[in-house]
Scaffold this motif. Sequence first.
Motif, PDB file in Angstrom:
ATOM      1  N   SER A  68      48.081  64.070  87.408  1.00  0.00           N
ATOM      2  CA  SER A  68      48.244  62.855  88.196  1.00  0.00           C
ATOM      3  C   SER A  68      48.789  61.772  87.280  1.00  0.00           C
ATOM      4  O   SER A  68      48.660  61.864  86.050  1.00  0.00           O
ATOM      5  CB  SER A  68      46.911  62.405  88.801  1.00  0.00           C
ATOM      6  OG  SER A  68      46.042  61.906  87.793  1.00  0.00           O
ATOM      7  N   GLY A  69      49.387  60.763  87.863  1.00  0.00           N
ATOM      8  CA  GLY A  69      49.936  59.694  87.043  1.00  0.00           C
ATOM      9  C   GLY A  69      50.446  58.550  87.898  1.00  0.00           C
ATOM     10  O   GLY A  69      50.175  58.477  89.102  1.00  0.00           O
ATOM     11  N   THR A  70      51.188  57.686  87.269  1.00  0.00           N
ATOM     12  CA  THR A  70      51.740  56.513  87.939  1.00  0.00           C
ATOM     13  C   THR A  70      53.245  56.483  87.757  1.00  0.00           C
ATOM     14  O   THR A  70      53.743  56.663  86.633  1.00  0.00           O
ATOM     15  CB  THR A  70      51.121  55.221  87.363  1.00  0.00           C
ATOM     16  OG1 THR A  70      49.711  55.254  87.564  1.00  0.00           O
ATOM     17  CG2 THR A  70      51.701  53.995  88.050  1.00  0.00           C
ATOM     18  N   PRO A 144      42.185  59.028  88.760  1.00  0.00           N
ATOM     19  CA  PRO A 144      43.240  59.897  88.241  1.00  0.00           C
ATOM     20  C   PRO A 144      42.711  61.208  87.679  1.00  0.00           C
ATOM     21  O   PRO A 144      43.414  62.222  87.703  1.00  0.00           O
ATOM     22  CB  PRO A 144      43.907  59.042  87.162  1.00  0.00           C
ATOM     23  CG  PRO A 144      42.862  58.054  86.747  1.00  0.00           C
ATOM     24  CD  PRO A 144      42.072  57.771  87.990  1.00  0.00           C
ATOM     25  N   ARG A 145      41.484  61.205  87.155  1.00  0.00           N
ATOM     26  CA  ARG A 145      40.895  62.444  86.637  1.00  0.00           C
ATOM     27  C   ARG A 145      40.709  63.443  87.765  1.00  0.00           C
ATOM     28  O   ARG A 145      41.106  64.604  87.657  1.00  0.00           O
ATOM     29  CB  ARG A 145      39.559  62.157  85.957  1.00  0.00           C
ATOM     30  CG  ARG A 145      39.653  61.217  84.771  1.00  0.00           C
ATOM     31  CD  ARG A 145      38.289  60.687  84.346  1.00  0.00           C
ATOM     32  NE  ARG A 145      37.345  61.741  83.972  1.00  0.00           N
ATOM     33  CZ  ARG A 145      36.375  62.177  84.776  1.00  0.00           C
ATOM     34  NH1 ARG A 145      36.205  61.658  85.981  1.00  0.00           N
ATOM     35  NH2 ARG A 145      35.550  63.114  84.355  1.00  0.00           N
ATOM     36  N   ALA A 146      40.082  63.013  88.846  1.00  0.00           N
ATOM     37  CA  ALA A 146      39.864  63.894  89.982  1.00  0.00           C
ATOM     38  C   ALA A 146      41.190  64.301  90.614  1.00  0.00           C
ATOM     39  O   ALA A 146      41.383  65.458  91.023  1.00  0.00           O
ATOM     40  CB  ALA A 146      38.966  63.204  91.013  1.00  0.00           C
ATOM     41  N   ALA A 147      42.139  63.362  90.694  1.00  0.00           N
ATOM     42  CA  ALA A 147      43.426  63.635  91.334  1.00  0.00           C
ATOM     43  C   ALA A 147      44.213  64.704  90.597  1.00  0.00           C
ATOM     44  O   ALA A 147      45.039  65.413  91.195  1.00  0.00           O
ATOM     45  CB  ALA A 147      44.240  62.352  91.432  1.00  0.00           C
ATOM     46  N   ALA A 148      43.971  64.863  89.289  1.00  0.00           N
ATOM     47  CA  ALA A 148      44.668  65.895  88.527  1.00  0.00           C
ATOM     48  C   ALA A 148      44.344  67.292  89.043  1.00  0.00           C
ATOM     49  O   ALA A 148      45.094  68.241  88.798  1.00  0.00           O
ATOM     50  CB  ALA A 148      44.310  65.790  87.043  1.00  0.00           C
TER      51      ALA A 148
END
Length: 339
Positions: A68-70, A144-148
């Motif tokens: 995940s990122g921006t 973002p950790r979970a979204a990865a």
Amino acid sequence: MSTLSRSVVVDRPGGHRLVQGPCPTPGPGEVRVRVEAAGICMSDRELYDGHRDAAYVRYPVVPGHEWSGTVEAVGEGVDPALAGRRTVAEGFRFCGACERCRYGETSLCTAGYDETGFTRSGAFADHVVVPARLLHPLPDEADPRAAALLEPAAVTAAAVRAGAPEPGERIAVLGAGTLGLLAVQLLAALSPTELTVIDPRSERASLALDFGASEARTPQEAEEVRGRYDLVVETAGAPSTAAEACLLARRGGRVVLTGMFTPGAVGIDPVHLSLSQLTVRSVFGASSAAWSYAVRAFTAGLLDPAPLITHEFPLERFGDAMALVGAGGPGTGKVLLRP
């Protein structure tokens, strides 16, 4: 905004280096994403060890397909409003024009296999460049950790969609690794009357109960309930689990095979398959529809992968992180790289 970017390059099986160079520039239709978290899975370990089928990897490569990122920059023809958006992205670089893609089955694209982190530079880096059409933007407040972990969640969503569960059914999940535990969360949201998880590891069974399973059994205890389940979702990829999944299903039941099997796996008995009139499906990767399913569930709070994360490492410790993955330690769940 940095003008330099680091990445982990695997030149050949067993060999990697951390390199630094100019920040990549997105081309037409592309975006550059600043990576916030990237998960390591067994496919990455297979890539690193040289055990991945040669048709599904291209060395040298920057691994990393769970991330995940921006969005940091957009290329020509891309909506500028995407800049600054937190996001995940599909890994398959499907063509969008073949018969399977036009039918919506983008994971069956006939143009040939092409995937971020295996044949294209992935997210074990400060930045990753991907086609904007593959993005699934997230709310600003998304973890973002979970979204990865939305990439394995999308694979699980593909399995759930293939299994077509209905409320009140008896469902079994065979395997309590990352895919299995994500499947438990998605299936629990569909109100099964029974949701059984089968795994030999007691600590994983306990987590499955926290995620919504109604009971946990060891493989030996599961022999008592063979022929019971309307739907069996297999996620382990162990040598015997494809055959066992079919034995767990009731006559006329459904089986979805999600684990990545290696040569030597026990085959499914065709006599049992025929007499029991089973429907057997398999899943490899995830279509765009499965990605949307997983992202919607995550955004709605029905899916929370964060409890699966046990370790986080910087890019400089890629070797330590990779050694941990697949080592079989009872305290090791999902391992992340945090650039």
